[in-house]
Scaffold this active site. Sequence first.
Site, PDB file in Angstrom:
ATOM      1  CD1 TRP A 185     -53.506  10.215  36.301  1.00 18.08           C
ATOM      2  CD2 TRP A 185     -54.787  12.065  37.343  1.00 18.08           C
ATOM      3  NE1 TRP A 185     -53.817  11.350  35.249  1.00 18.08           N
ATOM      4  CE2 TRP A 185     -54.368  12.392  35.828  1.00 18.08           C
ATOM      5  CE3 TRP A 185     -55.242  13.074  38.011  1.00 18.08           C
ATOM      6  CZ2 TRP A 185     -54.823  13.473  35.195  1.00 18.08           C
ATOM      7  CZ3 TRP A 185     -55.685  14.336  37.404  1.00 18.08           C
ATOM      8  CH2 TRP A 185     -55.489  14.444  36.069  1.00 18.08           C
ATOM      9  CG  ASP A 208     -59.049   7.853  39.093  1.00 18.97           C
ATOM     10  OD1 ASP A 208     -59.919   7.806  38.230  1.00 18.97           O
ATOM     11  OD2 ASP A 208     -58.129   8.729  39.356  1.00 18.97           O
ATOM     12  CE  LYS A 252     -58.268  11.072  30.897  1.00 18.64           C
ATOM     13  NZ  LYS A 252     -58.127  11.355  32.305  1.00 18.64           N
TER      14      LYS A 252
HETATM   15  C1  LIG Z   1     -57.761  12.179  33.293  1.00 18.77           C
HETATM   16  C2  LIG Z   1     -57.660  11.538  34.620  1.00 18.77           C
HETATM   17  C3  LIG Z   1     -58.308  12.325  35.639  1.00 18.77           C
HETATM   18  C4  LIG Z   1     -58.691  13.621  35.828  1.00 18.77           C
HETATM   19  O1  LIG Z   1     -59.911  13.559  35.135  1.00 18.77           O
HETATM   20  P1  LIG Z   1     -60.720  15.212  34.925  1.00 18.77           P
HETATM   21  O2  LIG Z   1     -62.249  14.542  34.339  1.00 18.77           O
HETATM   22  O3  LIG Z   1     -60.082  15.919  34.170  1.00 18.77           O
HETATM   23  O4  LIG Z   1     -61.075  15.409  36.503  1.00 18.77           O
HETATM   24  C5  LIG Z   1     -58.235  11.556  36.950  1.00 18.77           C
HETATM   25  N1  LIG Z   1     -57.610  10.497  37.178  1.00 18.77           N
HETATM   26  C6  LIG Z   1     -57.335   9.551  36.114  1.00 18.77           C
HETATM   27  C7  LIG Z   1     -56.607   8.541  36.469  1.00 18.77           C
HETATM   28  C8  LIG Z   1     -57.361  10.338  34.887  1.00 18.77           C
HETATM   29  O5  LIG Z   1     -56.707   9.515  33.766  1.00 18.77           O
END
Ligand SMILES: *Cc1c(COP(=O)(O)O)cnc(C)c1O
Length: 354
Positions: A101, A166, A190
């Site tokens: 990521w 993030d 999540k």
């Molecule tokens: C799932 C995830 C993403 C992507 O999320 P989307 O909503 O599908 O764009 C980005 N960063 C991390 C750390 C993730 O776990």
Amino acid sequence: MRAFNFSAGPAMLPESVMRKAHAEFLDWDHSGMSVMEVSHRSKEYMAVAHRMEATLREVMAIPDNYKVLFTHGGASLQFSAIPLNLTQAGDSADYFNTGVWSDKAMTEAKRYIQVNEVCKDENSIPAESTWQFSKDAKYVHICQNETITGVEFQEVPKTDKIIVADFSSTILSRPINVSDYGVIYAGAQKNIGPAGLCIVIVREDLIGHARPETPKLLNWATYNDNESMFNTPATFSWYLAGLVFEWIKEVGGVEAIGQINQRKAQKLYDLIDASNLYYNEVDPAVRSWMNVTFKFKNHDLEDAFLKESKAAGFLSLKGHKAYGGMRASIYNAMPEEGVDALVEFLKAFEAKNA
Ligand SMILES: *Cc1c(COP(=O)(O)O)cnc(C)c1O
């Protein structure tokens, strides 16, 4: 009968939240309509939106000088929004590269800025003495929790630059100090609610400096000026996220949830570390509380494991193809009993295959 779903995302949601949403699915708030069918500009829906934000602010203790934006495009669209809102042409930024990521965020940022890699490792956060910051970086980006490998920052990296983080797979999983960061962003699927919504928590002085060419819906100012309703928001996702935030309050807030989460993760890591069959490759100092990965010393057992675990009601344990092995994602909504049951299953599987 609900299974224990270890999916990395979209992931399990709290059962009581699902039951409440189910009960009012057809007739929400005695309106004769579903919450999905009402105008986002109606007084009733605006009350839902305001309450959701207020509850999130309360559970995360978000200071008044931070704005909460509810955006489109998931966390991934913020990979572009971040450089567009925080830099001008010719600028640079520092990125920690701790996995897939981080790498995706860097790849997108490279369209706009010079990206400097502070350090790189997918199974650890390299020692501070090896970090290479650049002098002119406009911000420092981290992926707080790398969902695929299960590497999680346990401390805020020391820097005097703005930290952009993030938090997609770890938001609301334990207490944090929001003011340690300039920007916190997280896709919803999540730990927040159904997919379709991204939450961006931004210090207010960082809003309003986007590049002139920034698309309207990538500009944080657009969300800030319009209560995140410049266009139609993901109304059902907002509503359900609000119910999840209330559930967090009911179960004792992020302090209580953090203790449960730490215990859940520790039970799995203790079992894996003591095992002759399973192993985990992540530096124990930075192992994730949310995504517990494990591999098999004997790879031939993977298929049997997946088949038997599924039959026993443990779903989505297959790891990401970029990393291999297995992964148990144990977000807030995974009850501790689910982890306890998985621990017992792992023990029995090992005993059988010793
Ligand atoms: C799932 C995830 C993403 C992507 O999320 P989307 O909503 O599908 O764009 C980005 N960063 C991390 C750390 C993730 O776990």
